[in-house]
Design an enzyme around this catalytic site. Structure first.
Site, short mmCIF file in Angstrom:
data_model
loop_
_atom_site.label_atom_id
_atom_site.label_comp_id
_atom_site.label_asym_id
_atom_site.label_seq_id
_atom_site.Cartn_x
_atom_site.Cartn_y
_atom_site.Cartn_z
NE ARG A 1 -2.99 -3.01 1.36
CZ ARG A 1 -3.83 -3.67 2.14
NH1 ARG A 1 -3.87 -3.40 3.41
NH2 ARG A 1 -4.60 -4.59 1.63
CE LYS B 1 10.91 -4.05 6.72
NZ LYS B 1 9.93 -3.94 7.82
CG ASP C 1 9.22 -1.05 10.39
OD1 ASP C 1 8.31 -0.46 9.79
OD2 ASP C 1 9.93 -1.93 9.85
N GLY D 1 6.70 -13.64 17.77
CA GLY D 1 7.47 -13.64 16.53
C GLY D 1 8.93 -13.40 16.80
N GLY E 1 11.01 -12.64 13.75
CA GLY E 1 11.53 -12.17 12.47
C GLY E 1 11.96 -10.72 12.56
N GLY E 2 12.06 -10.07 11.40
CA GLY E 2 12.57 -8.70 11.35
C GLY E 2 11.71 -7.72 12.14
NE ARG F 1 6.13 -21.31 12.52
CZ ARG F 1 5.84 -21.14 11.23
NH1 ARG F 1 4.67 -21.47 10.78
NH2 ARG F 1 6.72 -20.58 10.41
P1 NDP Z 1 9.55 -12.43 8.97
O1 NDP Z 1 9.38 -13.32 7.79
O2 NDP Z 1 10.88 -11.85 9.29
O3 NDP Z 1 9.07 -13.25 10.30
C1 NDP Z 1 7.91 -14.02 10.27
C2 NDP Z 1 7.55 -14.46 11.70
O4 NDP Z 1 6.24 -15.03 11.66
C3 NDP Z 1 8.47 -15.51 12.29
O5 NDP Z 1 8.54 -15.30 13.68
C4 NDP Z 1 7.71 -16.82 11.98
O6 NDP Z 1 7.99 -17.86 12.88
C5 NDP Z 1 6.31 -16.35 12.20
N1 NDP Z 1 5.30 -17.14 11.47
C6 NDP Z 1 5.17 -17.27 10.12
N2 NDP Z 1 4.11 -18.04 9.85
C7 NDP Z 1 3.58 -18.40 11.05
C8 NDP Z 1 2.48 -19.22 11.40
N3 NDP Z 1 1.71 -19.79 10.48
N4 NDP Z 1 2.21 -19.39 12.71
C9 NDP Z 1 2.97 -18.81 13.66
N5 NDP Z 1 4.05 -18.03 13.37
C10 NDP Z 1 4.33 -17.84 12.08
O7 NDP Z 1 8.42 -11.31 8.81
P2 NDP Z 1 8.36 -9.83 9.44
O8 NDP Z 1 8.81 -9.88 10.85
O9 NDP Z 1 9.01 -8.86 8.55
O10 NDP Z 1 6.77 -9.55 9.36
C11 NDP Z 1 5.86 -10.25 10.17
C12 NDP Z 1 4.45 -9.73 9.92
O11 NDP Z 1 4.35 -8.35 10.23
C13 NDP Z 1 4.01 -9.87 8.46
O12 NDP Z 1 2.64 -10.22 8.47
C14 NDP Z 1 4.17 -8.48 7.89
O13 NDP Z 1 3.28 -8.25 6.83
C15 NDP Z 1 3.81 -7.64 9.11
N6 NDP Z 1 4.45 -6.32 9.09
C16 NDP Z 1 3.63 -5.21 9.18
C17 NDP Z 1 4.17 -3.95 9.23
C18 NDP Z 1 3.26 -2.77 9.35
O14 NDP Z 1 3.70 -1.64 9.11
N7 NDP Z 1 2.01 -2.96 9.70
C19 NDP Z 1 5.64 -3.72 9.16
C20 NDP Z 1 6.40 -4.94 9.08
C21 NDP Z 1 5.81 -6.19 9.04
P3 NDP Z 1 9.15 -18.94 12.59
O15 NDP Z 1 10.42 -18.32 13.06
O16 NDP Z 1 8.73 -20.11 13.42
O17 NDP Z 1 9.13 -19.23 11.11
#
Ligand code: NDP
Length: 272
Positions: free
Chosen positions: A20, A71, A107, A128, A130-131, A153
């Site tokens: 977006r 990132k 962020d 979570g 991730g990033g 997870r």
């Molecule tokens: P990453 O890919 O770096 O991390 C993903 C995370 O989600 C990991 O901790 C992963 O766990 C977990 N995960 C993925 N699938 C599942 C599942 N089915 N059940 C449980 N845990 C799950 O992504 P980001 O950290 O960059 O982004 C995470 C979310 O935040 C996304 O949805 C993204 O769109 C959103 N976001 C929104 C922003 C905003 O401005 N609103 C800004 C940045 C991100 P595992 O380590 O076990 O794989």
């Protein structure tokens, strides 16, 4: 004031088609009268990221946002970076100035500025590893949070995150002043977040505020369940607008017009 030549902006991601950010930033550019400026999608695969960034200034780009999966590479591509981008280990904003690439992470301040309370002295649970979780944990600790629990997870990644930026790994979250969902659970189907998280709907009453970074056409199951229980919420679109506004100000040097940005982001969400 930025030069007229440096009139291009964009977002690099892979995939990035559903971002977006173009609608949001183009609405802001129109609102402040930067009619020659354009913000565009830049779909770039990881192996072309560094060379693309290097070529952007000569192509008239003033700056770019960076999203999944770039990132960390964005931070590596920058000659200069803010201390928060370095501490988090990731950047979402690159500004090109005097032939140099400057990196920041908006962020983190966006989360703190949008929280409906001062997190100093508070407790938090971040879901979570991730990033975005890294950024949230760092931001909360930097803002003075007393304790930040991290559930993921894949538990080993929670351990790694806490070793790198702080926080305490938890096996199961049990309540705090704020819950921040930084997992992609609910991204495919925002109505199914609970099946993938270590919580059920009634557990949300143990939190003072629920933040869900995930956003979609409708409110997520997490946000809806929190609202139904009278818990304060902060949704992913509000955070998207907040981080975008901070980036816009770095690109243009002009205060971001948040109302049209919010309207454009929501409008695109409804079209999605
Ligand atoms: P990453 O890919 O770096 O991390 C993903 C995370 O989600 C990991 O901790 C992963 O766990 C977990 N995960 C993925 N699938 C599942 C599942 N089915 N059940 C449980 N845990 C799950 O992504 P980001 O950290 O960059 O982004 C995470 C979310 O935040 C996304 O949805 C993204 O769109 C959103 N976001 C929104 C922003 C905003 O401005 N609103 C800004 C940045 C991100 P595992 O380590 O076990 O794989």
């Amino acid at each position: 004031m930025p030069s007229a030549r440096a009139s291009r902006l964009g977002v690099l991601g892979w995939p990035v088609a559903h971002s977006r950010s173009p609608a949001m930033h183009n609405a802001a550019l129109a609102e402040v009268g930067l009619t020659q400026w354009r913000y565009q999608l830049l779909p770039v695969p990881p192996h072309l990221f560094a060379e693309t960034v290097a070529a952007l200034p000569a192509a008239g780009f003033r700056g770019v946002n960076v999203t999944i999966p770039h990132k960390e590479a964005a931070l590596a591509a920058a000659a200069e970076a803010t201390s928060r981008a370095r501490a988090i280990g990731a950047a979402n904003t690159l500004v090109f100035e005097h032939g140099r690439v400057h990196a920041d992470n908006t962020d983190a301040p966006a989360l703190i500025s949008e929280l409906p309370f001062d997190p100093a002295g508070s407790t938090a649970v971040v879901l979570g590893a991730g990033g975005s979780a890294r950024s949230a944990v760092w931001a909360l600790l930097d803002a003075g949070a007393r304790r930040v629990g991290v559930w993921n997870r894949t538990h080993a990644r929670a351990l790694e995150l806490c070793a790198a930026v702080g926080g305490e790994p938890v096996e199961r979250p049990s309540g705090a002043d704020v819950l921040v969902n930084c997992t992609a659970a609910g991204l495919e189907n925002p109505q199914e977040s609970f099946a993938q998280l270590p919580l059920d709907e009634d557990d949300l009453a143990n939190y003072g505020c629920v933040v869900d970074l995930v956003y979609g056409e409708d409110e997520t199951a997490l946000v809806r369940a929190a609202r139904e229980r009278g818990v304060a919420v902060l949704d992913g679109l509000a955070l998207l607008v907040a981080q975008g506004a901070l980036s816009f100000e770095q690109f243009t040097g002009i205060d971001a017009p948040r109302a049209p940005m919010r309207a454009a982001a929501r409008c695109t969400a409804e079209d999605a």
